[in-house]
Design an enzyme around this catalytic site. Structure first.
Site, PDB file in Angstrom:
ATOM      1  N   GLU A 175      -9.993   1.529  -2.941  1.00 12.38           N
ATOM      2  CA  GLU A 175      -9.756   1.872  -4.356  1.00 12.38           C
ATOM      3  C   GLU A 175     -10.832   1.251  -5.265  1.00 12.38           C
ATOM      4  O   GLU A 175     -10.544   0.668  -6.311  1.00 12.38           O
ATOM      5  CB  GLU A 175      -8.347   1.487  -4.790  1.00 12.38           C
ATOM      6  CG  GLU A 175      -7.295   2.344  -4.095  1.00 12.38           C
ATOM      7  CD  GLU A 175      -5.967   2.362  -4.800  1.00 12.38           C
ATOM      8  OE1 GLU A 175      -5.934   2.267  -6.038  1.00 12.38           O
ATOM      9  OE2 GLU A 175      -4.946   2.505  -4.102  1.00 12.38           O
ATOM     10  N   SER A 213       0.822  -1.203   0.000  1.00 15.32           N
ATOM     11  CA  SER A 213       0.000   0.000   0.000  1.00 15.32           C
ATOM     12  C   SER A 213       0.856   1.252   0.000  1.00 15.32           C
ATOM     13  O   SER A 213       0.567   2.225  -0.708  1.00 15.32           O
ATOM     14  CB  SER A 213      -0.934  -0.014   1.208  1.00 15.32           C
ATOM     15  OG  SER A 213      -1.762   1.129   1.215  1.00 15.32           O
ATOM     16  N   THR A 244     -14.850  -0.532  -4.381  1.00 12.59           N
ATOM     17  CA  THR A 244     -15.332  -1.775  -3.786  1.00 12.59           C
ATOM     18  C   THR A 244     -15.541  -2.840  -4.858  1.00 12.59           C
ATOM     19  O   THR A 244     -15.603  -2.553  -6.056  1.00 12.59           O
ATOM     20  CB  THR A 244     -16.659  -1.546  -3.055  1.00 12.59           C
ATOM     21  OG1 THR A 244     -17.672  -1.226  -4.032  1.00 12.59           O
ATOM     22  CG2 THR A 244     -16.568  -0.417  -2.041  1.00 12.59           C
ATOM     23  N   LEU A 272      -8.824  11.619  -1.245  1.00  8.43           N
ATOM     24  CA  LEU A 272     -10.030  11.690  -2.061  1.00  8.43           C
ATOM     25  C   LEU A 272     -11.262  11.301  -1.246  1.00  8.43           C
ATOM     26  O   LEU A 272     -12.264  12.010  -1.233  1.00  8.43           O
ATOM     27  CB  LEU A 272      -9.896  10.773  -3.278  1.00  8.43           C
ATOM     28  CG  LEU A 272     -11.109  10.687  -4.210  1.00  8.43           C
ATOM     29  CD1 LEU A 272     -11.355  12.026  -4.904  1.00  8.43           C
ATOM     30  CD2 LEU A 272     -10.925   9.576  -5.249  1.00  8.43           C
ATOM     31  N   PHE A 307     -25.163   3.474 -12.138  1.00 11.45           N
ATOM     32  CA  PHE A 307     -24.887   4.525 -11.165  1.00 11.45           C
ATOM     33  C   PHE A 307     -25.814   5.727 -11.321  1.00 11.45           C
ATOM     34  O   PHE A 307     -25.930   6.547 -10.420  1.00 11.45           O
ATOM     35  CB  PHE A 307     -23.439   4.998 -11.274  1.00 11.45           C
ATOM     36  CG  PHE A 307     -22.434   3.902 -11.022  1.00 11.45           C
ATOM     37  CD1 PHE A 307     -22.264   3.395  -9.745  1.00 11.45           C
ATOM     38  CD2 PHE A 307     -21.687   3.373 -12.055  1.00 11.45           C
ATOM     39  CE1 PHE A 307     -21.345   2.381  -9.491  1.00 11.45           C
ATOM     40  CE2 PHE A 307     -20.756   2.360 -11.821  1.00 11.45           C
ATOM     41  CZ  PHE A 307     -20.591   1.871 -10.538  1.00 11.45           C
TER      42      PHE A 307
END
Length: 387
Positions: free
Chosen positions: A366, A94, A368, A134, A386
């Site tokens: 980053e 990460s 789901t 973000l 969406f």
């Protein structure tokens, strides 16, 4: 063939020698310097900061970028480095992903020459740490609905808002903050010592414990115009950074899966029940076969998308497929390995439970699993779920 090998399909034949060399160097680092300490770090909830110079020394920070002290490696080399780091721990991969894909990449792509010269060499050397802000408490999968706002005040910008679940925010020297403005979403480099900026580590986490995950508060933080990324325009710029990171995650998840599989094979061969090793039992063999098959498929998927990326042909939905599939399968593999180890599977001495808990976070960050599924669904049908 060695019983625990994860290259059942001779995928090594598809790799160039420089790519294998990167993998070998990172694997050596993990075996010699990460594995001896990582269980204790996880147990204490501490990130091993002493490893940052070692990652930098191997050229892993910003390794896909050219110039400014960066290695200029290809996507496959980057992916293999992620794979090997996550064999050690998701937190280390990460750090590399955040630094390389979410901080250095946008500075290199959207930044001014002044910003590149100021930040990229120091970040590549590990002298400075960066983070990417973000996600917000109420805007995770829907970052376009972020509330953090930046308003002009003369030649400066005033930023206000809250960012949450930010990797390495508490130890960063610079934060790339994405904020709404009257002209749309823009990116700002905020030095973490700026008045009004505070960062605190999120407590009581049961996953990614050998990492740093933070909440950032921006209370009328003033930054100069020169700190705005001049070429970053709109949410698309922020999502381009995530595409870079997601491909590394697809590789890294397979690294965690490999570690769990290898532990399961070794343990099953040594664990005697009913006067024979449990590796001889049909149900144990079925589990191992499924694990190795999914690792092989995941390796090939990550490799193919990375080759497309290096050719400039990879589409976001292809990267979504790699991230979605590989993390989901890695989590299944970790759970199956935990079962093979029985009671020992919940002990940190055997690695598997740590990888399993880490992958629970990787499954949702980053993008789901569900969001990547719907990205692919839109690519197939032409219809967005969406909106």
């Amino acid at each position: 063939m060695a019983a625990s090998t994860t290259d059942f399909l001779d995928i090594d034949d598809l790799l160039a020698e420089p790519e294998k060399a990167v993998r070998a160097r990172v694997r050596t680092l993990v075996e010699q310097e990460v594995l001896p300490i990582i269980e204790d770090c996880y147990d204490r909830g501490e990130f091993p900061r002493q490893l940052i110079p070692r990652l930098a020394g191997l050229g892993l920070l910003g390794m896909k970028l050219s110039g400014y002290g960066c290695a200029g490696a290809n996507s496959v080399s980057y992916g293999l480095a992620c794979q090997e780091l996550e064999r050690g721990d998701s937190g280390l991969r990460s750090l590399m992903s955040v630094m390389s894909s979410l901080v250095m990449y946008p500075i290199h792509t959207f930044g001014s020459e002044e910003q590149k010269r100021e930040w990229l060499p120091a970040l590549a050397r590990g002298e400075k740490i960066g983070c990417y802000a973000l996600t917000e408490p109420e805007a995770g999968s829907d970052p376009g609905n972020m509330k953090t706002f930046a308003r002009r005040d003369g030649k400066d910008w005033i930023l206000s808002g809250v960012k949450r679940w930010i990797s390495y925010g508490s130890i960063a020297d610079v934060t790339l903050v994405w904020a709404r403005t009257e002209e749309g979403i823009r990116g700002f480099l905020v030095e973490t010592g700026t008045p009004g900026f505070t960062a605190g580590q999120i407590p009581r986490m049961m996953s990614l414990r050998a990492s740093v995950t933070s909440t950032l508060i921006l209370d009328d933080v003033r930054v100069p115009e020169r700190n705005r990324l001049p070429e970053a325009a709109g949410l698309r710029s922020a999502l381009m950074c995530l595409d870079e990171g997601r491909l590394g995650i697809a590789w890294g998840a397979m690294g965690a899966a490999m570690a769990c599989y290898e532990m399961a094979v070794d343990y099953a061969g040594r664990r005697i029940q009913f006067e024979r090793p449990i590796a001889s039992f049909q149900l144990t063999q079925q589990k191992l076969v499924k694990m190795l098959t999914e690792i092989s498929k995941g390796q090939l998927l990550a490799l193919r998308v990375s080759r497309l990326r290096d050719q400039g042909r990879a589409r976001p939905e292809q990267i979504s497929m790699a991230k979605m599939n590989n993390v989901a399968e890695a989590l299944k593999i970790a759970r199956a390995a935990r079962g093979i180890l029985g009671g020992n599977g919940i002990s940190l001495d055997f690695h598997v439970i740590r990888h399993m808990c880490n992958l629970e976070s990787v499954y949702t960050y980053e993008g789901t699993h569900e969001v990547h599924t719907l990205i692919l669904g839109e690519a197939i049908t032409g219809l967005s779920a969406f909106s």
